[in-house]
Design a protein around this motif. Structure first.
Motif, PDB file in Angstrom:
ATOM      1  N   ALA A 341     -10.104   1.118  12.235  1.00  0.00           N
ATOM      2  CA  ALA A 341      -9.814   0.465  11.020  1.00  0.00           C
ATOM      3  C   ALA A 341      -9.176  -0.807  11.060  1.00  0.00           C
ATOM      4  O   ALA A 341      -9.575  -1.865  10.234  1.00  0.00           O
ATOM      5  N   GLY A 343     -10.606  -2.886  13.121  1.00  0.00           N
ATOM      6  CA  GLY A 343     -11.613  -3.738  13.612  1.00  0.00           C
ATOM      7  C   GLY A 343     -11.694  -4.187  14.863  1.00  0.00           C
ATOM      8  O   GLY A 343     -12.434  -4.989  15.284  1.00  0.00           O
ATOM      9  N   ASP A 457     -14.007   1.805   3.374  1.00  0.00           N
ATOM     10  CA  ASP A 457     -13.705   0.626   3.362  1.00  0.00           C
ATOM     11  C   ASP A 457     -12.326   0.266   2.601  1.00  0.00           C
ATOM     12  O   ASP A 457     -11.479  -0.646   3.162  1.00  0.00           O
ATOM     13  N   VAL A 458     -11.719   1.025   1.739  1.00  0.00           N
ATOM     14  CA  VAL A 458     -10.481   1.070   1.332  1.00  0.00           C
ATOM     15  C   VAL A 458      -9.388   1.280   2.528  1.00  0.00           C
ATOM     16  O   VAL A 458      -8.324   0.613   2.432  1.00  0.00           O
ATOM     17  N   SER A 460      -9.835   1.159   5.665  1.00  0.00           N
ATOM     18  CA  SER A 460      -9.666   0.055   6.607  1.00  0.00           C
ATOM     19  C   SER A 460      -9.031  -1.275   5.995  1.00  0.00           C
ATOM     20  O   SER A 460      -8.347  -1.915   6.839  1.00  0.00           O
ATOM     21  N   SER A 461      -9.392  -1.482   4.992  1.00  0.00           N
ATOM     22  CA  SER A 461      -8.512  -2.757   4.221  1.00  0.00           C
ATOM     23  C   SER A 461      -7.018  -2.594   4.160  1.00  0.00           C
ATOM     24  O   SER A 461      -6.376  -3.640   4.532  1.00  0.00           O
ATOM     25  N   MET A 462      -6.790  -1.553   3.978  1.00  0.00           N
ATOM     26  CA  MET A 462      -5.240  -1.168   3.623  1.00  0.00           C
ATOM     27  C   MET A 462      -4.673  -1.442   5.179  1.00  0.00           C
ATOM     28  O   MET A 462      -3.616  -1.694   5.163  1.00  0.00           O
ATOM     29  N   LYS A 464      -5.615  -3.042   7.700  1.00  0.00           N
ATOM     30  CA  LYS A 464      -5.466  -4.200   8.344  1.00  0.00           C
ATOM     31  C   LYS A 464      -4.615  -5.101   7.462  1.00  0.00           C
ATOM     32  O   LYS A 464      -3.874  -5.979   8.190  1.00  0.00           O
ATOM     33  N   ALA A 465      -4.427  -5.128   6.221  1.00  0.00           N
ATOM     34  CA  ALA A 465      -3.814  -5.994   5.545  1.00  0.00           C
ATOM     35  C   ALA A 465      -2.225  -5.782   5.852  1.00  0.00           C
ATOM     36  O   ALA A 465      -1.395  -6.528   5.897  1.00  0.00           O
ATOM     37  N   SER A 468      -1.414  -7.158   9.357  1.00  0.00           N
ATOM     38  CA  SER A 468      -1.708  -8.461   9.711  1.00  0.00           C
ATOM     39  C   SER A 468      -0.446  -9.355  10.196  1.00  0.00           C
ATOM     40  O   SER A 468      -0.420 -10.493  10.775  1.00  0.00           O
TER      41      SER A 468
END
Length: 508
Positions: A341, A343, A457-458, A460-462, A464-465, A468
């Protein structure tokens, strides 16, 4: 000499002869040479060449005796052997000058027994050196824990370079390998005081309560050293000395350091690498009571182990409650999802810095399926390379520490002592990327994803965010008054010793 230098030399020699002999005698001498036969002149020249060559050979011999420095301006006229020897001498490392010894009135002797694993003991050693320095006492090289779960018989000298430890800190504190004979006799007769210091203490505690005991008994033995010095509210010079011991005073033995370099070089030859501190060994799970993903037989085995060690105080543990609170290490399956997730490149090398993973290949399958280039020290080194540290968990941990510090990315799945100390060391080396996973956030998100409540996708994006800003970048240590266990650990973020990019260089 070179051609130009030879011409200047002969011209100067001729001028000297003119002054000494006078113009008339010089003219006669010149005429006498002119009147000689060609054969005579040839003989004179031959003899002169032999004499010059003999002198040159003697000068070269002197050069070997006195070294290339004597002829430093003449290197272009040396033969290749002399030139290569001069270059070889220049390439030798300069001898490091030892700092001057600090002179102070010795208030007594401090003996310390460290407890816990390698990195818990490492931090404790830094604390005890600092305490000894500010009490003006003589420190005896710390004794390492040999009775813990790992049952490692290693001495200090088996893991750390003891001579470097003593000499590099001699301008701060006097450190001895053992007590002087007279003092040692007192200890053998029981004429010393032994106690555990209070956890998370400040320097006033050591000055006002511990120092009087040293002065009274001459020898004090501190038999517990884990977290005995506060994280915060200490003078800056105290914090900087803790850093100096950690980053400069404590070097591993040359054998461990060399093997660590070899592992890093092997990994570097194939590109960037990530070190995963996968804290999923049997002792960790038994101690924490975390059994998510284990079968009933494994859960029973972990429970038996927890009850077998009386110093593990917590016995009845609800594994799922602890996991949802973020108090359990991530499982290999959860780790595979998290790294994907985030990346992380599927083809990156992942070095496992850990002991034997509980459940073996069955539990590692999800991780190795997602990232096929998973390696361990046992798989990239010859078996014989590890013979000297086999069955010595602290020496094995030292090797993993070196590789973790040098990695491109460091990812710990649990915030234990190694994770925190390595994180701080990587900050000191220039804020190298360290992913600080929030396990409470992750297990909630992972459960929602596996239950079909979130798309990939949701999910993984959560992930990463959220992470960060958790990559080991500069930040202030979190301070929670009267709650030292909940605030940021000093050794994970020694901010008093770190150089930000816009700050002048700090010397520790």
């Amino acid at each position: 000499m070179c051609k130009t230098e030879k011409l200047l030399y002969h011209r100067k020699l001729w001028e000297i002869k003119v002054r000494l002999l006078g113009d008339d005698k010089v003219e006669k001498l010149r005429n006498s040479f002119a009147s000689r036969s060609p054969t005579s002149l040839w003989m004179i020249r031959a003899v002169s060449v032999l004499l010059i060559w003999s002198c040159f050979v003697h000068l070269m011999a002197l050069g070997d005796m006195w070294g290339p420095r004597f002829f430093s301006g003449w290197t272009s006229c040396f033969n290749q052997r002399g030139l290569s020897k001069a270059l070889e001498m220049k390439s030798l490392p300069a001898k490091i000058a030892l700092p001057p010894k600090r002179v102070y009135q010795n208030n007594g002797y401090l003996m310390v027994s460290c407890n816990g694993g390698l990195n818990q003991m490492r931090a404790a050693i830094c604390d005890m050196v600092t305490v000894a320095r500010y009490m003006n006492v003589t420190l005896v090289v710390p004794e390492l824990d040999k009775t813990s779960f790992w049952n490692d018989p290693s001495e200090f000298k088996d893991i750390f370079d003891v001579d470097h430890f003593i000499s590099s800190l001699r301008d701060e504190v006097r450190i001895l390998k053992e007590l002087p004979p007279r003092v040692k006799k007192r200890v053998e007769l029981g004429m010393y005081h032994e106690m555990p210091p209070i956890s998370w203490s400040n320097m006033s505690y050591y000055q006002n309560q511990i120092l009087p005991l040293v002065k009274k008994h001459k020898v004090l033995h501190l038999n517990k050293t884990d977290s005995r010095l506060a994280n915060n509210e200490l003078p800056v010079e105290v914090q900087k000395l803790r850093c100096r011991v950690n980053f400069n005073g404590l070097k591993f033995t040359p054998q461990i350091e060399e093997l660590g370099r070899r592992v890093v070089n092997i990994l570097r030859e194939k590109g960037p690498f990530l070190v995963l501190h996968l804290r999923y060994e049997m002792d960790m799970l038994a101690f924490s009571g975390c059994s998510h993903g284990c079968n009933p037989q494994e859960e029973e085995e972990l429970t038996r182990m927890r009850y077998a060690y009386p110093w593990w105080k917590e016995k009845v543990i609800n594994s799922e409650v602890k996991r949802k609170e973020g108090l359990c290490p991530l499982t290999p399956e959860e780790t595979a999802l998290t790294l994907t997730a985030l990346g992380i490149d599927r083809n990156v090398q992942i070095y496992i810095a850990a002991g034997e993973i509980y459940g073996g290949e069955r539990r590692m399958k999800a991780l190795t399926d997602a990232f096929p280039n998973v390696v361990r020290k046992e798989t990239i080194l010859e078996s014989s390379d590890l013979d000297f540290c086999r069955n010595h968990s602290s020496q094995m941990a030292a090797l993993d520490y070196l590789v973790a510090v040098e990695s491109d990315i460091f990812v710990p799945t649990y915030d234990g002592n190694m994770a925190r100390v390595v994180e701080g060391h990587r900050r000191f080396l220039g804020f190298k990327k360290t992913v600080q996973l929030n396990r409470k956030f992750l297990v909630k998100l992972i459960d929602e994803y596996t239950q079909g409540l979130l798309t990939w996708d949701v999910f993984s994006s959560m992930v990463k965010a959220f992470h960060s800003t958790r990559m080991g970048s500069p930040k202030r240590r979190l301070v929670i008054p009267n709650k030292p266990k909940e605030e940021d650990y000093f050794y994970s973020n020694p901010q008093e010793c770190l150089q930000l990019l816009d700050e002048p260089l700090r010397v520790i």
